[in-house]
Scaffold this motif. Structure first.
Motif, PDB file in Angstrom:
ATOM      1  N   GLU A  43      11.440  59.034  11.998  1.00 31.40           N
ATOM      2  CA  GLU A  43      12.353  59.678  12.937  1.00 31.40           C
ATOM      3  C   GLU A  43      11.692  60.056  14.269  1.00 31.40           C
ATOM      4  O   GLU A  43      12.325  60.623  15.140  1.00 31.40           O
ATOM      5  CB  GLU A  43      12.995  60.911  12.303  1.00 31.40           C
ATOM      6  N   HIS A  44      10.382  59.775  14.412  1.00 29.85           N
ATOM      7  CA  HIS A  44       9.714  60.103  15.677  1.00 29.85           C
ATOM      8  C   HIS A  44      10.136  59.120  16.763  1.00 29.85           C
ATOM      9  O   HIS A  44      10.457  57.970  16.478  1.00 29.85           O
ATOM     10  CB  HIS A  44       8.195  60.018  15.505  1.00 29.85           C
ATOM     11  N   LEU A  45      10.077  59.584  18.012  1.00 32.22           N
ATOM     12  CA  LEU A  45      10.276  58.652  19.110  1.00 32.22           C
ATOM     13  C   LEU A  45       9.044  57.758  19.191  1.00 32.22           C
ATOM     14  O   LEU A  45       7.910  58.239  19.120  1.00 32.22           O
ATOM     15  CB  LEU A  45      10.448  59.400  20.432  1.00 32.22           C
TER      16      LEU A  45
ATOM     17  N   THR B 197      13.859  55.904  18.291  1.00 31.10           N
ATOM     18  CA  THR B 197      13.038  56.301  17.150  1.00 31.10           C
ATOM     19  C   THR B 197      12.333  55.076  16.575  1.00 31.10           C
ATOM     20  O   THR B 197      12.725  53.936  16.819  1.00 31.10           O
ATOM     21  CB  THR B 197      13.896  56.923  16.032  1.00 31.10           C
TER      22      THR B 197
ATOM     23  N   LYS C 241       6.790  58.648   9.785  1.00 25.33           N
ATOM     24  CA  LYS C 241       7.057  58.720  11.229  1.00 25.33           C
ATOM     25  C   LYS C 241       8.400  58.122  11.616  1.00 25.33           C
ATOM     26  O   LYS C 241       8.679  57.930  12.800  1.00 25.33           O
ATOM     27  CB  LYS C 241       5.943  57.990  12.002  1.00 25.33           C
TER      28      LYS C 241
ATOM     29  N   ASP D  88      14.725  53.033  14.583  1.00 27.26           N
ATOM     30  CA  ASP D  88      15.612  52.185  15.383  1.00 27.26           C
ATOM     31  C   ASP D  88      14.867  50.986  15.952  1.00 27.26           C
ATOM     32  O   ASP D  88      15.421  49.890  16.033  1.00 27.26           O
ATOM     33  CB  ASP D  88      16.266  52.992  16.515  1.00 27.26           C
TER      34      ASP D  88
END
Ligand SMILES: Nc1ncnc2c1ncn2[C@@H]1O[C@H](COP(=O)(O)OP(=O)(O)O)[C@@H](O)[C@H]1O
Ligand SMILES: [Mg+2]
Lengths: 321, 258
Positions: free
Chosen positions: B149-151, B97, B147, B100
């Motif tokens: 939590e988006h990959l 994400t 954004k 991360d």
């Protein structure tokens, strides 16, 4: 979204329930000692697969010598309990520590290699360990090591498996684990962000080896007899662990747990069809790999949250139908 | 010229086999400068970035940053000295994400020990909360708070470039190297980027060196330019001086074509 405290409590209760149910069924005679044995083996395999996942799944290294660490833990702990009368828990810990040290010793040079080369180096390491044991008279040599006391109970195996999964989960969800993920995803980018990639490869390798060593200690005190054969502590065993890992899905802890349990039980169920076992089992694997090439869980995790969402989804769709 | 240069590059050479990709290049950067590195394709700009960040071996010369010597140090050591970068061909962790991606880059500032993480001590929880808050702040700064939590790999190109900048900022760098940050962006996105880079310099007080092909953007943004051609530094100066420099005009018009 379920609160973390609450999910933690639910998980502990669930884990206790599983233990309680097994003990209850055992005392009522519904689970035979043989069944409980298989469950202990499930726990041992969970430890092996989850610890290999740390190396292969989360850090992206390709190790196929995991049984070497298992062997170190198995033989050292057996030697300690049989010849030195060391308490079992201390022997498990020693087995883990020596395996972890071996992980360090192998990891430092081997992890400079990549991909196929690393795979071959770890395979070689596993076989070296096996051949060393084969030639060690103190642990029975080629005759095998017999007379190991049966110390591995379901309770101990279960508890060790839980500790392993929790500790590795905690590792993965910390800065240390994120550094490993970064190395797996893009080593150059990871380095440019201050991650010492060699350090984290070796760390993952040593930690994975430590847990494989503890699994080994449980294994030898479960079988009560260790033979230095490829299928028990050699490359066949390594491949077995690898298959479970790949089937559960690289990078998914719940996947590893599920695959380890299922793939331990299936061969036992197929015991009755011994002659077909080696046909059914591979076909099963091929089918799963064809339809789920990234493994059962494909890098995702099964969590209480996702289960709750699933239940809600089912409920709400039931409402509207 | 003040002598408190933050980045000093002297006689830097990088050789790939028979090819001298960077040839005896010397330049320096004062703290909080916004500088540009320009030149035709293949001039050796990215290679200079790679040499500065330890990603390719330096065959001659010296690089120093503040009072630290960076020449041929491993990349993670250089990053820890406060040099962060982005890549021409975006290098995000695509399967992770956005959040991360950013949290990983906080690595050098993490304090808790391995044991704290394995047993989730209170210290672990406290610091993880701080790390997440920092990451969200950085995302806010580049306008991508929604954004998180988006990959990373699922975002459009322009947004990926901004995530990469945010990720570099998580290192709390003193020097930020941006390799073609506007490549693949539409004019609107480029404008936002321009504003962002200005803000970074003015608010975070970091030194920025960027590689860019968009001449308008470079002339608009940079206070100081370095022009590279076939591995040689052919001109240094403010945008005005560079625009009227004969050798620069030749390199761009008469060269291999940018
Ligand atoms: N890793 C490498 N190995 C060999 N040659 C390289 C390598 N990286 C860059 N080069 C060469 O060095 C020269 C400069 O490349 P580069 O720095 O990428 O140019 P640019 O100014 O467009 O960023 C080019 O001729 C390129 O082919
Ligand atoms: Mg370039």
């Amino acid at each position: 979204m379920v609160k973390p405290r609450l999910t933690g409590l639910i998980k502990i209760i669930l884990l206790l329930c599983i233990y309680g149910v097994v003990r209850l069924l055992e005392s009522r005679g519904l689970l035979l000692p043989y069944h409980v044995q298989v469950l202990s083996l499930c726990c041992i395999n969970v430890i092996l697969v989850v610890s290999l996942n740390l190396i292969n799944g989360f850090t992206g290294q390709f190790s196929i010598g995991h049984a070497g660490f298992l062997a170190i833990g198995a033989y050292l702990s057996a030697f300690l309990t049989v010849k030195m009368h060391v308490p079992f828990l201390a022997a498990i810990l020693c087995g883990g520590l020596l395996a972890g040290l071996a992980g360090l010793a192998v990891g430092l040079p081997a992890l400079r290699l990549r991909g196929d080369y690393l795979a071959i180096a770890t395979l070689g390491f596993g076989e070296i360990i096996r051949v060393i044991i084969l030639n060690m008279e103190a642990v029975g040599g080629a005759k095998g090591f017999s007379g190991i006391p049966k110390y591995t109970t379901f309770g101990i195996a279960y508890l060790t498996a839980i500790i392993t999964v929790v500790v590795i989960r905690n590792f993965v969800h910390s800065d240390y684990g994120r550094a490993c993920l970064a190395v797996r995803e893009d080593e150059i980018a990871a380095e440019s962000l201050g991650v010492n990639s060699t350090y984290f490869k070796v760390l993952a390798f040593a930690l994975g080896a430590f847990f494989a060593g503890t699994a080994g200690a449980l294994f030898s005190h479960y079988l009560q007899y260790m033979a230095p054969t490829p299928s028990q502590i050699g490359f066949v065993k390594s491949i077995d662990i690898l298959i479970m890992l790949v089937l559960g899905g690289l990078g998914s802890l719940t996947g590893s747990v599920i695959a380890a349990v299922v793939l331990t039980i299936i061969p036992e169920l197929l015991r009755g069809f011994a002659e077909y076992r080696m046909i059914i089992y591979p076909i099963l694997l091929i089918v799963v790999m064809l339809y789920l090439p990234a493994g059962l869980m494909a890098g995702r995790e099964l969590s209480l949250d996702s289960l709750a969402r699933l239940c809600k989804g089912v409920k709400s769709s039931a409402h509207y139908s | 010229m003040p002598t408190t240069a933050e980045l000093m590059v002297s006689n830097l050479s990088v050789q790939f086999g028979g090819l001298k990709a960077v040839n005896e290049v010397s330049f320096s950067l004062q703290p909080q400068t916004l500088a540009g590195l320009i030149g035709p394709n293949g001039a050796g700009k990215t290679t200079i970035f790679n040499a500065l960040t330890g990603l390719c071996p330096v065959s001659g010369g010296e690089i120093s940053f503040g009072d630290q010597r960076l020449t041929n140090q491993p990349p993670h050591t250089i990053a820890r000295c406060g040099v962060a970068r982005t890549f021409q061909n975006i290098r995000l962790f695509k399967n992770l994400t956005v959040l991360d991606n950013l949290r990983i880059a906080y690595h050098k500032n993490r304090q808790y020990s391995l044991l704290c993480s394995l047993f989730r001590s209170p210290r672990y929880w406290r610091e993880e909360e701080q790390i997440t808050a920092r990451a969200k702040e950085a995302l806010e700064l580049v306008g991508l708070a929604t954004k998180a939590e988006h990959l990373a790999g699922s975002l459009p190109y322009g947004e990926q470039r901004r995530v990469e900048i945010a990720r570099a900022l998580m290192l709390s760098p003193k020097l930020l190297l941006l390799d073609e940050p506007a490549a693949g962006m539409n004019p609107q996105e480029t404008l936002t980027l321009l504003e962002l880079i200005r803000r970074l310099r003015n608010e975070l007080k970091i030194t920025i060196l960027l590689i860019e092909h968009d001449m308008k953007l470079v002339m608009n943004l940079c206070e100081r330019l370095f022009v590279l051609d076939y591995g040689h530094l052919i001109a240094t100066g403010d945008p005005k001086a560079i625009q009227s420099n004969r050798r620069v005009v030749e390199a761009y018009l008469g060269g291999t074509g940018a």
